[in-house]
Motif scaffolding. Structure first.
Motif, PDB file in Angstrom:
ATOM      1  N   ALA A 170     -49.334   4.640  23.776  1.00 25.57           N
ATOM      2  CA  ALA A 170     -48.694   6.353  24.120  1.00 25.57           C
ATOM      3  C   ALA A 170     -47.116   6.264  24.674  1.00 25.57           C
ATOM      4  N   SER A 171     -47.269   5.006  25.036  1.00 25.71           N
ATOM      5  CA  SER A 171     -45.903   5.227  25.864  1.00 25.71           C
ATOM      6  C   SER A 171     -45.003   4.836  24.688  1.00 25.71           C
ATOM      7  N   LEU A 172     -44.844   3.836  23.519  1.00 24.34           N
ATOM      8  CA  LEU A 172     -44.265   3.271  22.327  1.00 24.34           C
ATOM      9  C   LEU A 172     -44.170   4.605  22.069  1.00 24.34           C
ATOM     10  N   VAL A 173     -45.844   6.006  21.656  1.00 26.79           N
ATOM     11  CA  VAL A 173     -44.985   7.236  20.883  1.00 26.79           C
ATOM     12  C   VAL A 173     -44.411   8.094  21.981  1.00 26.79           C
ATOM     13  N   HIS A 174     -44.548   8.135  22.904  1.00 25.87           N
ATOM     14  CA  HIS A 174     -43.578   8.301  23.868  1.00 25.87           C
ATOM     15  C   HIS A 174     -41.874   8.984  23.583  1.00 25.87           C
ATOM     16  N   ALA A 175     -41.393   7.084  23.854  1.00 27.87           N
ATOM     17  CA  ALA A 175     -40.194   5.997  23.265  1.00 27.87           C
ATOM     18  C   ALA A 175     -39.439   6.990  21.780  1.00 27.87           C
ATOM     19  N   GLU A 176     -40.605   6.801  20.843  1.00 27.08           N
ATOM     20  CA  GLU A 176     -39.819   7.008  19.241  1.00 27.08           C
ATOM     21  C   GLU A 176     -39.784   8.306  18.601  1.00 27.08           C
ATOM     22  N   PHE A 177     -40.220   9.458  20.234  1.00 29.81           N
ATOM     23  CA  PHE A 177     -40.587  10.988  19.090  1.00 29.81           C
ATOM     24  C   PHE A 177     -40.579  11.974  20.919  1.00 29.81           C
ATOM     25  N   ARG A 178     -40.341  11.317  21.708  1.00 29.14           N
ATOM     26  CA  ARG A 178     -39.869  12.678  22.063  1.00 29.14           C
ATOM     27  C   ARG A 178     -38.379  13.404  21.976  1.00 29.14           C
TER      28      ARG A 178
END
Length: 265
Positions: A170-178
């Motif tokens: 979830a942290s990767l998703v947030h970092a990549e697409f925020r």
């Protein structure tokens, strides 16, 4: 004086008066910044990248450690009592698969053409580094603490590996697409929170385990980004041998794992 009077009254007006040389009242600054270039203000500790990357995981891990067994405010025993009162003996295995759901979201966004923060090769490296940090740290802490699971199946309860895995993804998703939309990260964190809830409902982990597991997952992703250096540029350039992708995979026969893909240009 006589020469000045003979030259006429205008000569006095045209003669500049010499001003006394300015004295350097602060000689210690004489040789500082001689070019006059503006100096960057020093960033405070609380605004540094390291602090912002570790403060939330530290709070989660610290709280989880403080409520192990019957300790702390609203201890793990208190949480288990309330969960069993509401869910009884209900069990399921959805958390075994839901832990990888944020990775499926990440892969779906990439396939849909949503621009990520890093190109495919660098993203794959960040994922691999994050997984290595998370798996290593969780294994070491599980071994050192030896906390017994709620169902007494073994003594590798603290922290929750399933929850750490879900919050890492979830942290990767947030970092990549925020930068595209905050809702991508919100959806991924909602899935990860569901994993932690099901680990407690299924009587596999204590409250302390899932809270600390979330901290370990987030921290692993943040450390991977802090230590990563993009070696092939920030975005894909269209040059090179191809694109590399790393996606989670599952099959009834082979179980869970990862699929490494390569597409030639």
């Amino acid at each position: 004086m006589a020469l000045a009077l003979l030259a006429g009254p205008g000569a006095l007006a045209q003669t500049p008066l010499a001003s006394p040389a300015a004295t350097d009242t602060l000689p210690q600054h004489k040789y500082e910044n001689p070019a006059g270039a503006p100096t960057a203000a020093k960033r405070s500790f609380f605004r540094s990248k390291g602090f912002r990357a570790t403060v939330v995981p530290a709070v989660l891990i610290g709280y989880g450690a403080s409520v192990i067994n019957g300790h702390g405010w609203y201890s793990s025993y208190d949480a288990k009592r309330d969960i069993r009162r509401n869910f009884g003996s209900y069990r399921n295995h959805v958390d075994d698969y839901l832990q990888y759901a944020p990775y499926l979201e990440l892969g779906g966004l990439l396939l849909a053409g949503v621009d990520s923060r890093n190109d495919r090769a660098n993203l794959a490296l960040v994922v691999l580094k994050s997984e290595a940090i998370m798996l290593g740290s969780v294994f070491v802490v599980k071994t050192l603490t030896g906390v017994q699971r709620p169902d007494s199946s073994d003594r590798r309860s603290f922290p929750s590996g399933h929850t750490a895995q879900a919050f890492l993804a979830a942290s990767l998703v947030h970092a990549e697409f925020r930068d595209k939309s905050p809702w991508y990260g919100i959806g991924a964190y909602a899935l990860a929170t569901g994993v932690g809830a099901f680990r407690m409902i299924n009587n596999k982990h204590w409250e302390s385990d899932v809270v600390a597991g979330a901290g370990f997952g987030i921290l692993s992703a943040h450390l991977a980004y802090l230590t990563h250096r993009n070696r092939w540029g920030r975005k894909a350039t269209g040059r090179g041998t191809g694109e590399v992708g790393l996606l989670p995979a599952w099959s009834p026969a082979g179980g869970t794992g990862f699929t490494l893909t390569w597409r030639a240009r």
